[in-house]
Scaffold this motif. Structure first.
Motif, PDB file in Angstrom:
ATOM      1  N   TRP A 187       0.754  -1.164   0.047  1.00  0.00           N
ATOM      2  CA  TRP A 187      -0.032  -0.048   0.009  1.00  0.00           C
ATOM      3  C   TRP A 187       0.929   1.387  -0.088  1.00  0.00           C
ATOM      4  O   TRP A 187       0.521   2.256  -0.683  1.00  0.00           O
ATOM      5  CB  TRP A 187      -0.952   0.008   1.421  1.00  0.00           C
ATOM      6  CG  TRP A 187      -1.781  -1.211   1.508  1.00  0.00           C
ATOM      7  CD1 TRP A 187      -2.183  -2.311   0.416  1.00  0.00           C
ATOM      8  CD2 TRP A 187      -2.160  -1.670   2.629  1.00  0.00           C
ATOM      9  NE1 TRP A 187      -2.782  -3.091   0.994  1.00  0.00           N
ATOM     10  CE2 TRP A 187      -3.072  -2.918   2.299  1.00  0.00           C
ATOM     11  CE3 TRP A 187      -2.359  -1.423   3.962  1.00  0.00           C
ATOM     12  CZ2 TRP A 187      -3.672  -3.720   3.154  1.00  0.00           C
ATOM     13  CZ3 TRP A 187      -3.014  -1.935   4.946  1.00  0.00           C
ATOM     14  CH2 TRP A 187      -3.557  -3.354   4.552  1.00  0.00           C
ATOM     15  N   THR A 190       2.240   1.711  -3.555  1.00  0.00           N
ATOM     16  CA  THR A 190       1.474   2.507  -4.478  1.00  0.00           C
ATOM     17  C   THR A 190       1.496   3.930  -4.339  1.00  0.00           C
ATOM     18  O   THR A 190       1.416   4.681  -5.293  1.00  0.00           O
ATOM     19  CB  THR A 190       0.142   1.780  -4.131  1.00  0.00           C
ATOM     20  OG1 THR A 190       0.220   0.551  -4.453  1.00  0.00           O
ATOM     21  CG2 THR A 190      -0.950   2.512  -4.958  1.00  0.00           C
ATOM     22  N   ARG A 194       2.969   6.819  -6.982  1.00  0.00           N
ATOM     23  CA  ARG A 194       2.305   7.923  -7.627  1.00  0.00           C
ATOM     24  C   ARG A 194       3.026   9.496  -7.330  1.00  0.00           C
ATOM     25  O   ARG A 194       2.581  10.397  -8.145  1.00  0.00           O
ATOM     26  CB  ARG A 194       0.816   8.066  -6.929  1.00  0.00           C
ATOM     27  CG  ARG A 194      -0.102   6.902  -7.392  1.00  0.00           C
ATOM     28  CD  ARG A 194      -0.392   7.000  -9.048  1.00  0.00           C
ATOM     29  NE  ARG A 194      -1.230   5.885  -9.162  1.00  0.00           N
ATOM     30  CZ  ARG A 194      -2.564   6.110  -9.590  1.00  0.00           C
ATOM     31  NH1 ARG A 194      -2.911   7.323  -9.512  1.00  0.00           N
ATOM     32  NH2 ARG A 194      -3.177   5.030 -10.089  1.00  0.00           N
ATOM     33  N   THR A 204       1.671  -2.606  -7.609  1.00  0.00           N
ATOM     34  CA  THR A 204       0.547  -3.749  -8.091  1.00  0.00           C
ATOM     35  C   THR A 204      -0.772  -3.593  -7.425  1.00  0.00           C
ATOM     36  O   THR A 204      -1.478  -4.243  -8.085  1.00  0.00           O
ATOM     37  CB  THR A 204       0.979  -5.087  -7.603  1.00  0.00           C
ATOM     38  OG1 THR A 204       1.542  -5.142  -6.545  1.00  0.00           O
ATOM     39  CG2 THR A 204       2.612  -5.352  -8.502  1.00  0.00           C
ATOM     40  N   SER A 206      -3.750  -1.030  -6.551  1.00  0.00           N
ATOM     41  CA  SER A 206      -4.402   0.379  -7.154  1.00  0.00           C
ATOM     42  C   SER A 206      -4.222   1.300  -5.736  1.00  0.00           C
ATOM     43  O   SER A 206      -4.403   0.824  -4.859  1.00  0.00           O
ATOM     44  CB  SER A 206      -5.872   0.322  -7.781  1.00  0.00           C
ATOM     45  OG  SER A 206      -6.602  -0.210  -6.523  1.00  0.00           O
ATOM     46  N   LEU A 207      -4.458   2.654  -6.282  1.00  0.00           N
ATOM     47  CA  LEU A 207      -4.147   3.807  -5.424  1.00  0.00           C
ATOM     48  C   LEU A 207      -5.502   3.820  -4.470  1.00  0.00           C
ATOM     49  O   LEU A 207      -5.287   3.726  -3.095  1.00  0.00           O
ATOM     50  CB  LEU A 207      -4.033   4.915  -6.118  1.00  0.00           C
ATOM     51  CG  LEU A 207      -4.058   6.226  -5.158  1.00  0.00           C
ATOM     52  CD1 LEU A 207      -2.726   6.027  -4.429  1.00  0.00           C
ATOM     53  CD2 LEU A 207      -3.679   7.496  -6.019  1.00  0.00           C
ATOM     54  N   SER A 210      -5.361   0.897  -1.905  1.00  0.00           N
ATOM     55  CA  SER A 210      -4.250   1.029  -0.917  1.00  0.00           C
ATOM     56  C   SER A 210      -4.783   2.032   0.019  1.00  0.00           C
ATOM     57  O   SER A 210      -4.416   2.083   1.095  1.00  0.00           O
ATOM     58  CB  SER A 210      -3.164   1.510  -1.802  1.00  0.00           C
ATOM     59  OG  SER A 210      -2.312   0.531  -2.521  1.00  0.00           O
TER      60      SER A 210
END
Length: 238
Positions: A187, A190, A194, A204, A206-207, A210
């Motif tokens: 998490w 992620t 970004r 791996t 997704s935002l 996470s």
């Protein structure tokens, strides 16, 4: 946040032998970063690998484990926590104060060294040091809540925490991709992915997932810790 409890907590944490690990672990990262810089092996790939494999995957969970369990675990083990619980202080305030102390320790002994190590290896113009520092801090927010709750719920909190951080996340998480959605480390990765334009970091999970899980795990752990602390008071009174 109760300032008196915070003062006692910081004094107790930095006065125990376990505090040596809080200084020793980030010192290893900084010395490694400096050695790579002086030897000329401080490229983007190497810098990312060090910040990821040592800073995020090793330094962060170990510091959070020391801080999260240390802020309240020893007081429960030796019975000193009952002195605090006899005072007119809400159990929520006690847990939140202990938790915030753990987060401050993680910020000082994990997030800050990771940023500094990144700057040493990659220079101040790279966005990776800041991205990793933010990721480590957010991971520390969740880890600290989990390990604080473990310290209240079990006398084997350190052992359980090590199994989760070192076995589940570092071993199983790397070889079984499906388990990565249940990893604080992933998490955090992620979020930092970004925050950087570097292609050397690839998350791996997704935002939205996470961020949602970071919030849910943190809130749920604090709720569990508060509930268990209330039960501890009642059990001791009986």
């Amino acid at each position: 946040m109760n300032t008196t409890i915070a003062y006692i907590t910081f004094r107790g944490m930095l006065g125990r032998r376990r505090a040596l690990l809080l200084f020793f672990l980030p010192a290893i990262l900084l010395l490694l970063s400096l050695a790579l810089r002086l030897s000329g092996n401080d490229g983007l790939d190497t810098g990312t690998s060090v910040l990821w494999t040592f800073g995020l995957a090793v330094l962060l969970p170990l510091v959070a484990l020391i801080a999260g369990t240390g802020v309240i675990g020893p007081e429960i083990d030796d019975g000193q926590i009952m002195y605090i619980l006899t005072k007119p202080i809400s159990r929520t305030s006690v847990i939140l104060t202990k938790y915030l102390c753990a987060v401050v320790l993680v910020a000082a002994f994990a997030a800050l060294p990771v940023w500094l190590g990144g700057v040493i290896m990659l220079g101040p113009d790279s966005d990776l040091p800041v991205a990793f520092a933010v990721g480590v801090l957010l991971g520390g927010v969740a880890y600290s809540a989990v390990f604080t709750a473990l310290a209240v719920a079990s006398r084997q909190a350190v052992t359980i925490g090590l199994i989760y951080a070192m076995v589940w996340e570092s071993l199983i998480g790397n070889f079984a991709p499906g388990t990565q959605v249940l990893s604080v480390q992933q998490w955090s990765l992620t979020v930092l992915d970004r925050l950087t334009s570097s292609s050397t970091v690839n998350a791996t999970v997704s935002l939205p997932v996470s961020v949602a899980l970071l919030v849910l795990v943190t809130a749920g752990s604090l709720l569990l810790a508060t509930t268990r602390l209330r039960s501890l008071t009642l059990a001791s009174a009986d």
